[in-house]
Design an enzyme around this catalytic site. Structure first.
Site, PDB file in Angstrom:
ATOM      1  N   ILE A   1      -2.717   4.430   6.310  1.00 53.80           N
ATOM      2  CA  ILE A   1      -2.049   4.898   5.093  1.00 53.80           C
ATOM      3  C   ILE A   1      -1.146   6.070   5.446  1.00 53.80           C
ATOM      4  O   ILE A   1      -1.599   7.184   5.643  1.00 53.80           O
ATOM      5  CB  ILE A   1      -3.073   5.286   4.008  1.00 53.80           C
ATOM      6  CG1 ILE A   1      -3.875   4.048   3.600  1.00 53.80           C
ATOM      7  CG2 ILE A   1      -2.350   5.870   2.789  1.00 53.80           C
ATOM      8  CD1 ILE A   1      -4.909   4.300   2.533  1.00 53.80           C
ATOM      9  N   HIS A   2       0.132   5.773   5.560  1.00 50.04           N
ATOM     10  CA  HIS A   2       1.156   6.791   5.798  1.00 50.04           C
ATOM     11  C   HIS A   2       1.967   6.930   4.507  1.00 50.04           C
ATOM     12  O   HIS A   2       1.497   6.530   3.440  1.00 50.04           O
ATOM     13  CB  HIS A   2       2.018   6.419   7.021  1.00 50.04           C
ATOM     14  CG  HIS A   2       2.590   5.042   6.955  1.00 50.04           C
ATOM     15  ND1 HIS A   2       3.800   4.763   6.369  1.00 50.04           N
ATOM     16  CD2 HIS A   2       2.097   3.851   7.382  1.00 50.04           C
ATOM     17  CE1 HIS A   2       4.038   3.465   6.455  1.00 50.04           C
ATOM     18  NE2 HIS A   2       3.014   2.878   7.066  1.00 50.04           N
ATOM     19  N   ALA A   3       3.161   7.476   4.570  1.00 51.00           N
ATOM     20  CA  ALA A   3       3.926   7.798   3.357  1.00 51.00           C
ATOM     21  C   ALA A   3       4.187   6.588   2.456  1.00 51.00           C
ATOM     22  O   ALA A   3       3.998   6.669   1.246  1.00 51.00           O
ATOM     23  CB  ALA A   3       5.244   8.468   3.728  1.00 51.00           C
TER      24      ALA A   3
ATOM     25  N   ALA B   1       0.972   5.252   0.787  1.00 47.91           N
ATOM     26  CA  ALA B   1       0.506   6.282  -0.147  1.00 47.91           C
ATOM     27  C   ALA B   1       1.341   6.268  -1.420  1.00 47.91           C
ATOM     28  O   ALA B   1       0.815   6.394  -2.527  1.00 47.91           O
ATOM     29  CB  ALA B   1       0.550   7.662   0.512  1.00 47.91           C
TER      30      ALA B   1
ATOM     31  N   GLU C   1       2.933  -4.794   4.786  1.00 49.35           N
ATOM     32  CA  GLU C   1       3.516  -4.327   6.047  1.00 49.35           C
ATOM     33  C   GLU C   1       3.339  -5.308   7.193  1.00 49.35           C
ATOM     34  O   GLU C   1       4.152  -5.341   8.089  1.00 49.35           O
ATOM     35  CB  GLU C   1       2.911  -2.971   6.448  1.00 49.35           C
ATOM     36  CG  GLU C   1       3.381  -1.858   5.576  1.00 49.35           C
ATOM     37  CD  GLU C   1       3.036  -0.496   6.120  1.00 49.35           C
ATOM     38  OE1 GLU C   1       2.065  -0.382   6.887  1.00 49.35           O
ATOM     39  OE2 GLU C   1       3.744   0.444   5.779  1.00 49.35           O
TER      40      GLU C   1
END
Length: 88
Positions: free
Chosen positions: A14-16, A19, A87
Site C-alpha cells: 500500500i503506497h500512495a 492509499a 495494479e
C-alpha cells in the site's frame, strides 16, 4: 459492526495510489471505517493514515466498519484488496 481480515496482495504494497483508492472509497460511506495492523489503528478515510501503516506485500490487517452502510462499505474496501488495487 463488521470485521474482516484483509491481505495486501499487490507486490508494491500500500503506497500512495492504493492509499488514495482506499480513502476515496471509504469517503463514499457514512460508516466509521478503521484499519488495524498490529498496534497501529488508522481511519481509512485518511490517505496519510493509510500510508503510515506501511503495509507491504502479504501484510494482513483488520478492517472494522461500523454504521448504517457498513455492509456496503466493507464489501467495497474488500474488493479493492481482492483486485490488488488494479495494479497486477
Amino acid at each position: 459492526m463488521i470485521e474482516k481480515i484483509l491481505t495486501v496482495r499487490n507486490r508494491a504494497g500500500i503506497h500512495a495510489r492504493p492509499a488514495a483508492l482506499i480513502a476515496q472509497t471509504a469517503n463514499k460511506f457514512t460508516s466509521e471505517i478503521i484499519m488495524e495492523k498490529n498496534t497501529t489503528t488508522v481511519n481509512a478515510k485518511s490517505i496519510m493514515g493509510v500510508i503510515t501503516m506501511a503495509a507491504g506485500y502479504n501484510t494482513t490487517m483488520t478492517l472494522k466498519v461500523d454504521g448504517t452502510d457498513e455492509k456496503e462499505a466493507a464489501e467495497a474496501i474488500e474488493k479493492l484488496f481482492e483486485s490488488k488495487f488494479e495494479e497486477d
